[in-house]
Design a protein around this motif. Structure first.
Motif, PDB file in Angstrom:
ATOM      1  N   TRP A 243      41.584  -0.679  19.908  1.00  0.00           N
ATOM      2  CA  TRP A 243      42.467   0.267  19.221  1.00  0.00           C
ATOM      3  C   TRP A 243      43.687   0.677  20.034  1.00  0.00           C
ATOM      4  CZ3 TRP A 243      41.380   1.270  14.104  1.00  0.00           C
ATOM      5  CH2 TRP A 243      40.101   0.884  13.670  1.00  0.00           C
ATOM      6  N   THR A 244      43.882   0.103  21.226  1.00  0.00           N
ATOM      7  CA  THR A 244      45.069   0.426  22.009  1.00  0.00           C
ATOM      8  C   THR A 244      46.331   0.098  21.211  1.00  0.00           C
ATOM      9  OG1 THR A 244      43.882   0.008  24.077  1.00  0.00           O
ATOM     10  CG2 THR A 244      46.286  -0.044  24.169  1.00  0.00           C
ATOM     11  N   PHE A 245      47.250   1.047  21.185  1.00  0.00           N
ATOM     12  CA  PHE A 245      48.531   0.984  20.468  1.00  0.00           C
ATOM     13  C   PHE A 245      48.375   1.100  18.946  1.00  0.00           C
ATOM     14  CE2 PHE A 245      49.453  -2.024  24.172  1.00  0.00           C
ATOM     15  CZ  PHE A 245      49.856  -0.989  25.000  1.00  0.00           C
ATOM     16  N   ALA A 246      47.181   1.446  18.455  1.00  0.00           N
ATOM     17  CA  ALA A 246      46.996   1.570  17.004  1.00  0.00           C
ATOM     18  C   ALA A 246      47.746   2.775  16.442  1.00  0.00           C
ATOM     19  CB  ALA A 246      45.514   1.673  16.658  1.00  0.00           C
ATOM     20  N   ALA A 247      47.851   3.860  17.220  1.00  0.00           N
ATOM     21  CA  ALA A 247      48.592   5.064  16.808  1.00  0.00           C
ATOM     22  C   ALA A 247      48.198   5.513  15.400  1.00  0.00           C
ATOM     23  CB  ALA A 247      50.096   4.807  16.887  1.00  0.00           C
ATOM     24  N   ASN A 248      46.897   5.545  15.132  1.00  0.00           N
ATOM     25  CA  ASN A 248      46.400   5.725  13.766  1.00  0.00           C
ATOM     26  C   ASN A 248      45.701   7.049  13.496  1.00  0.00           C
ATOM     27  OD1 ASN A 248      44.209   5.010  15.473  1.00  0.00           O
ATOM     28  ND2 ASN A 248      43.028   4.323  13.704  1.00  0.00           N
ATOM     29  N   ALA A 249      45.638   7.956  14.451  1.00  0.00           N
ATOM     30  CA  ALA A 249      44.877   9.193  14.243  1.00  0.00           C
ATOM     31  C   ALA A 249      45.378   9.979  13.038  1.00  0.00           C
ATOM     32  CB  ALA A 249      44.930  10.062  15.497  1.00  0.00           C
ATOM     33  N   GLY A 250      46.662   9.890  12.743  1.00  0.00           N
ATOM     34  CA  GLY A 250      47.231  10.612  11.617  1.00  0.00           C
ATOM     35  C   GLY A 250      46.755  10.123  10.265  1.00  0.00           C
ATOM     36  N   GLN A 251      46.064   8.983  10.224  1.00  0.00           N
ATOM     37  CA  GLN A 251      45.544   8.465   8.959  1.00  0.00           C
ATOM     38  C   GLN A 251      44.298   9.221   8.497  1.00  0.00           C
ATOM     39  OE1 GLN A 251      44.876   4.245   9.384  1.00  0.00           O
ATOM     40  NE2 GLN A 251      46.942   3.865  10.161  1.00  0.00           N
ATOM     41  N   TYR A 252      43.741  10.045   9.385  1.00  0.00           N
ATOM     42  CA  TYR A 252      42.508  10.751   9.062  1.00  0.00           C
ATOM     43  C   TYR A 252      42.792  12.225   8.797  1.00  0.00           C
ATOM     44  CZ  TYR A 252      40.308   6.506  10.728  1.00  0.00           C
ATOM     45  OH  TYR A 252      39.935   5.195  10.883  1.00  0.00           O
ATOM     46  N   SER A 253      42.194  12.732   7.724  1.00  0.00           N
ATOM     47  CA  SER A 253      42.353  14.150   7.401  1.00  0.00           C
ATOM     48  C   SER A 253      41.488  15.024   8.292  1.00  0.00           C
ATOM     49  CB  SER A 253      41.987  14.394   5.936  1.00  0.00           C
ATOM     50  OG  SER A 253      40.651  13.969   5.664  1.00  0.00           O
ATOM     51  N   ALA A 254      40.436  14.438   8.853  1.00  0.00           N
ATOM     52  CA  ALA A 254      39.555  15.172   9.761  1.00  0.00           C
ATOM     53  C   ALA A 254      38.969  14.201  10.765  1.00  0.00           C
ATOM     54  CB  ALA A 254      38.438  15.876   8.995  1.00  0.00           C
ATOM     55  N   GLY A 255      38.771  14.688  11.974  1.00  0.00           N
ATOM     56  CA  GLY A 255      38.142  13.895  13.019  1.00  0.00           C
ATOM     57  C   GLY A 255      37.435  14.831  13.977  1.00  0.00           C
ATOM     58  N   ARG A 256      36.230  14.486  14.336  1.00  0.00           N
ATOM     59  CA  ARG A 256      35.435  15.374  15.181  1.00  0.00           C
ATOM     60  C   ARG A 256      34.658  14.547  16.190  1.00  0.00           C
ATOM     61  NH1 ARG A 256      30.755  19.524  12.858  1.00  0.00           N
ATOM     62  NH2 ARG A 256      30.480  20.782  14.750  1.00  0.00           N
ATOM     63  N   LEU A 257      34.737  14.943  17.444  1.00  0.00           N
ATOM     64  CA  LEU A 257      34.001  14.281  18.516  1.00  0.00           C
ATOM     65  C   LEU A 257      33.106  15.300  19.196  1.00  0.00           C
ATOM     66  CD1 LEU A 257      33.446  11.844  20.390  1.00  0.00           C
ATOM     67  CD2 LEU A 257      35.379  12.627  21.794  1.00  0.00           C
ATOM     68  N   ARG A 258      31.805  15.018  19.188  1.00  0.00           N
ATOM     69  CA  ARG A 258      30.859  15.882  19.880  1.00  0.00           C
ATOM     70  C   ARG A 258      30.210  15.124  21.032  1.00  0.00           C
ATOM     71  NH1 ARG A 258      27.663  18.546  14.812  1.00  0.00           N
ATOM     72  NH2 ARG A 258      28.644  16.827  13.663  1.00  0.00           N
ATOM     73  N   VAL A 259      30.023  15.833  22.128  1.00  0.00           N
ATOM     74  CA  VAL A 259      29.391  15.275  23.325  1.00  0.00           C
ATOM     75  C   VAL A 259      28.154  16.112  23.620  1.00  0.00           C
ATOM     76  CG1 VAL A 259      29.725  14.606  25.726  1.00  0.00           C
ATOM     77  CG2 VAL A 259      31.689  14.646  24.159  1.00  0.00           C
ATOM     78  N   LEU A 260      27.026  15.434  23.816  1.00  0.00           N
ATOM     79  CA  LEU A 260      25.753  16.129  23.994  1.00  0.00           C
ATOM     80  C   LEU A 260      24.984  15.535  25.167  1.00  0.00           C
ATOM     81  CD1 LEU A 260      26.131  15.265  20.672  1.00  0.00           C
ATOM     82  CD2 LEU A 260      24.524  17.154  20.500  1.00  0.00           C
ATOM     83  N   VAL A 261      24.040  16.302  25.682  1.00  0.00           N
ATOM     84  CA  VAL A 261      23.160  15.797  26.739  1.00  0.00           C
ATOM     85  C   VAL A 261      21.717  16.141  26.387  1.00  0.00           C
ATOM     86  CG1 VAL A 261      24.880  15.956  28.570  1.00  0.00           C
ATOM     87  CG2 VAL A 261      23.377  17.911  28.127  1.00  0.00           C
ATOM     88  N   ARG A 262      20.809  15.320  26.891  1.00  0.00           N
ATOM     89  CA  ARG A 262      19.385  15.627  26.774  1.00  0.00           C
ATOM     90  C   ARG A 262      18.898  16.125  28.123  1.00  0.00           C
ATOM     91  NH1 ARG A 262      15.062  11.016  25.255  1.00  0.00           N
ATOM     92  NH2 ARG A 262      15.245  10.610  27.499  1.00  0.00           N
ATOM     93  N   LEU A 263      18.547  17.390  28.150  1.00  0.00           N
ATOM     94  CA  LEU A 263      18.099  17.999  29.399  1.00  0.00           C
ATOM     95  C   LEU A 263      16.719  17.472  29.780  1.00  0.00           C
ATOM     96  CD1 LEU A 263      19.184  21.668  28.634  1.00  0.00           C
ATOM     97  CD2 LEU A 263      20.378  20.020  30.080  1.00  0.00           C
ATOM     98  N   LYS A 264      16.525  17.292  31.064  1.00  0.00           N
ATOM     99  CA  LYS A 264      15.217  16.856  31.541  1.00  0.00           C
ATOM    100  C   LYS A 264      14.199  17.969  31.350  1.00  0.00           C
ATOM    101  CE  LYS A 264      16.496  13.425  35.042  1.00  0.00           C
ATOM    102  NZ  LYS A 264      16.396  13.060  36.477  1.00  0.00           N
ATOM    103  N   LYS A 265      13.008  17.599  30.922  1.00  0.00           N
ATOM    104  CA  LYS A 265      11.955  18.592  30.703  1.00  0.00           C
ATOM    105  C   LYS A 265      11.194  18.861  31.992  1.00  0.00           C
ATOM    106  CE  LYS A 265      11.378  17.235  25.873  1.00  0.00           C
ATOM    107  NZ  LYS A 265      10.450  16.721  24.839  1.00  0.00           N
TER     108      LYS A 265
END
Length: 265
Positions: A243-265
């Motif tokens: 996707w380098t140089f795609a410059a396409n983020a404006g094509q989406y009405s919504a975008g969401r990125l979530r980052v999560l971790v699994r904690l060691k028990k």
């Protein structure tokens, strides 16, 4: 879901065997509807709705593994820019060790919502370096990741578990040369095996690749460009699969990125 209706005094009582806990109702909402609810004078009821339909959370609905994870970052990528401002930033609250890291990207346009979940064995214990790899974060990872799981609704993207992936996280510019000798990567086009270069505060790459499938799992590049950033799930149909140089983020009405971790028990 359709509901059965019966009139009891001045009320209309609805029920459906398919809905155990109803939260909302709408009547005659479609322009092709042929409503038959009338008062005693024979006048039809006007279209109406009651209650609130809860928003779908694809992460909760589609990714059972995520129930074991703790949210670290939540980013509205339509608001990306030189400064990344997370809607949720919990990295300071992650005080214990974690053994897995997960990313969930959603992209919505007029055709619906695409999503991808990718998780892997932890490649760092520093929660401040698992979000968007800005210069300020000091995050830079160009390495394989193990026990990768991919779940998605995007056709053609290889899903599975126990996969070996590849990270390209950095804030700098980069070229197509396969400097890390990633299996299957090209040195002619920008893909899942590239070469970072100066300046360090440059184009920026946040990519997870699947070398065995010769695919980009997801990419978020050039976030400093805001609505002209590059973002995608799977390989880009253009010249550069990542996707380098795609410059396409404006094509989406919504975008969401979530980052999560699994904690060691």
């Amino acid at each position: 879901m359709k509901a059965d209706a019966r009139i009891e005094g001045n009320s209309v009582v609805l029920s459906s065997p398919e809905v155990k806990e109803p939260v909302a109702v709408r009547f005659a909402w479609h322009r092709m509807a042929e409503p038959n609810l009338c008062n005693k004078e024979g006048l039809p009821a006007l279209p109406f709705h009651a209650g609130e339909v809860p928003k779908r959370d694809w992460l909760t609905l589609k990714i059972p593994e995520a129930k074991e994870y703790t949210l670290v970052y939540d980013l509205d990528i339509t608001k990306a820019g030189r400064e990344i401002r997370y809607d949720v930033d919990n990295h300071d609250k992650i005080t214990g060790p974690f053994d897995r890291i997960g990313y969930f990207l959603e992209l919505t346009n007029s055709e619906g919502t695409q999503y991808v979940w990718v998780s892997m064995d932890a490649f760092t214990q520093d929660a401040s370096k698992i979000g968007v790899p800005t210069l300020a974060s000091k995050a830079k990872f160009q390495q394989p990741v193990t026990n990768m799981t991919v779940m998605t609704n995007v056709r053609g993207v290889a899903a599975g578990s126990g996969l070996t992936g590849n990270l390209e996280f950095w804030s700098s510019n980069y070229g197509p040369a396969n400097s890390a000798n990633v299996p299957g990567a090209s040195s002619q086009v920008w893909d899942f095996g590239d070469q970072p270069s100066d300046p360090q505060d440059g184009y920026g790459s946040m990519q997870v690749g699947n070398p065995a499938a010769k695919q980009t799992v997801f990419a978020f590049n050039h976030w400093v460009a805001g609505r002209n950033a590059d973002v995608g799930i799977g390989n880009c149909p253009g010249q550069n699969p990542d996707w380098t140089f795609a410059a396409n983020a404006g094509q989406y009405s919504a975008g969401r990125l979530r980052v999560l971790v699994r904690l060691k028990k």
